[in-house]
Design an enzyme around this catalytic site. Structure first.
Site, PDB file in Angstrom:
ATOM      1  N   LYS A  66      -5.683 -35.324  14.700  1.00 13.77           N
ATOM      2  CA  LYS A  66      -6.463 -36.451  14.160  1.00 13.77           C
ATOM      3  C   LYS A  66      -5.612 -37.608  13.631  1.00 13.77           C
ATOM      4  CE  LYS A  66     -10.823 -34.229  12.990  1.00 13.77           C
ATOM      5  NZ  LYS A  66     -11.844 -34.024  11.963  1.00 13.77           N
ATOM      6  N   ASP A 102     -16.333 -38.971  10.991  1.00 15.22           N
ATOM      7  CA  ASP A 102     -16.457 -37.902   9.987  1.00 15.22           C
ATOM      8  C   ASP A 102     -17.084 -38.414   8.689  1.00 15.22           C
ATOM      9  OD1 ASP A 102     -15.488 -35.737  11.421  1.00 15.22           O
ATOM     10  OD2 ASP A 102     -13.400 -36.085  10.843  1.00 15.22           O
ATOM     11  N   ALA A 130     -10.041 -33.732   6.121  1.00 18.17           N
ATOM     12  CA  ALA A 130     -11.483 -33.920   5.928  1.00 18.17           C
ATOM     13  C   ALA A 130     -11.750 -34.530   4.549  1.00 18.17           C
ATOM     14  CB  ALA A 130     -12.210 -32.593   6.072  1.00 18.17           C
ATOM     15  N   ILE A 217     -18.455 -27.943   3.722  1.00 14.71           N
ATOM     16  CA  ILE A 217     -18.239 -28.497   5.067  1.00 14.71           C
ATOM     17  C   ILE A 217     -17.754 -27.427   6.044  1.00 14.71           C
ATOM     18  CG2 ILE A 217     -17.772 -30.774   4.055  1.00 14.71           C
ATOM     19  CD1 ILE A 217     -14.942 -30.497   5.370  1.00 14.71           C
TER      20      ILE A 217
END
Ligand SMILES: NC(=O)c1ccc[n+]([C@@H]2O[C@H](COP(=O)([O-])OP(=O)(O)OC[C@H]3O[C@@H](n4cnc5c(N)ncnc54)[C@H](OP(=O)(O)O)[C@@H]3O)[C@@H](O)[C@H]2O)c1
Length: 273
Positions: A66, A102, A130, A217
């Site tokens: 990412k 996200d 995240a 999550i």
């Protein structure tokens, strides 16, 4: 001609994204396909070249690429530059543009429940990739404050700096320091990977009540011990799969320019559990 999409990462064989997007194509009769493509950590450059060669129309990016993927983008959407990580790429004749869905994917289930984020004190567990997107989301929605709790305090300190830069009041503690203080927060989010291996809840939820929002999550398993403990307190619970679905729906809309068939995607995702 049909369009082709992919998700890249490593490991990738258990990814739920091919199921979710294929269900959307079927629902809307789109001539598209979506594949999972394993690219090992050190081979991202070659992997991206390969995707360009087969004229991929777009792809999702997951662990461990990412952040690294930012290097290979020609254009960067605001969401992506803010977070410093990319999870959705559009390929326009060899020109790659990156987005990060996200953040909006995380916020969507909160908005759907009309939760008043702007008056909330937030406890965030975790300080990884995240967590960064989640902090950007709480800053965007002008949360009152955020406490970032992480096993490794240095990483929480870094994210406090990030939060303050985007005007969100923040402080860092270790997970052990939380003790019995969960009840002091309006929204509690688990963004560590604790739960994936069916571990017990990372913190005590003693004292929280039916007004507390508890959001995990981690989406596999769906019912983590953290959420089970929250349910025992009648808290408002939000499942990890809801964020997963939210980010997939946003990616779909970026690629196809039309509203995502949310219910068909949800059915496919829940069928995968
Ligand atoms: N629902 C969704 O759509 C969605 C989206 C993204 C991610 N996720 C999930 O969210 C989780 C985190 O993802 P990420 O990309 O942020 O990963 P990451 O960058 O690797 O961060 C992992 C985080 O978990 C903490 N952690 C891991 N094992 C721990 C343990 N045994 N005890 C205490 N803390 C521990 C790490 O703490 P240290 O800093 O101390 O190592 C770090 O804060 C993953 O489970 C992922 O599947 C879900």
């Amino acid at each position: 001609m049909g369009k082709t999409f992919a998700v890249i990462g490593d490991p990738i064989d258990h990814s739920l994204s091919p199921n979710i997007h294929s269900a959307a194509f079927r629902e809307l009769n789109l001539d598209c396909s979506y594949i999972a493509y394993r690219i090992p950590k050190d081979e991202l450059g070659d992997g991206v070249e390969g995707l360009k060669k087969i004229k991929i129309d777009g792809f999702n990016v997951t662990i461990p690429h990412k952040v690294e993927m930012m290097k290979y983008l020609d254009k960067i959407d605001e969401s992506c530059s803010l977070i410093g990580a990319v999870n959705t790429v559009v390929n326009n004749d060899g020109v790659l543009k990156g987005y990060n869905t996200d953040m909006d994917g995380f916020l969507e289930p909160l908005k759907k429940r009309n939760i008043d984020i702007s008056n909330s004190n937030v406890l965030l567990l975790g300080a990884g990739g995240a967590a960064r997107a989640i902090i950007a989301g709480f800053a965007k929605e002008k949360a009152k404050s955020i406490t970032i709790a992480n096993r490794t305090i240095e990483k929480a300190d870094n994210l406090v700096e990030f939060a303050k830069k985007i005007s969100l009041d923040a402080n860092a503690i270790t997970i052990d320091e939380i003790g019995e203080s969960a009840k002091n927060y309006n929204i509690i989010v688990n963004a560590t990977s604790i739960g994936l291996q069916k571990e017990p809840s990372p913190i005590s939820l003693e004292g929280i009540d039916e007004k507390t929002v508890v959001y995990d999550i981690v989406y596999m398993p769906m019912n983590t011990d953290f959420l089970k403990k929250a349910k025992e307190k009648n808290a408002i619970i939000i499942f990890g799969y809801e964020m997963l679905l939210g980010q997939a729906a946003r990616a779909f809309e970026i690629w196809h320019g039309m509203e995502a068939p949310y219910n068909a995607m949800k059915k496919a995702l829940l069928g995968g559990f």
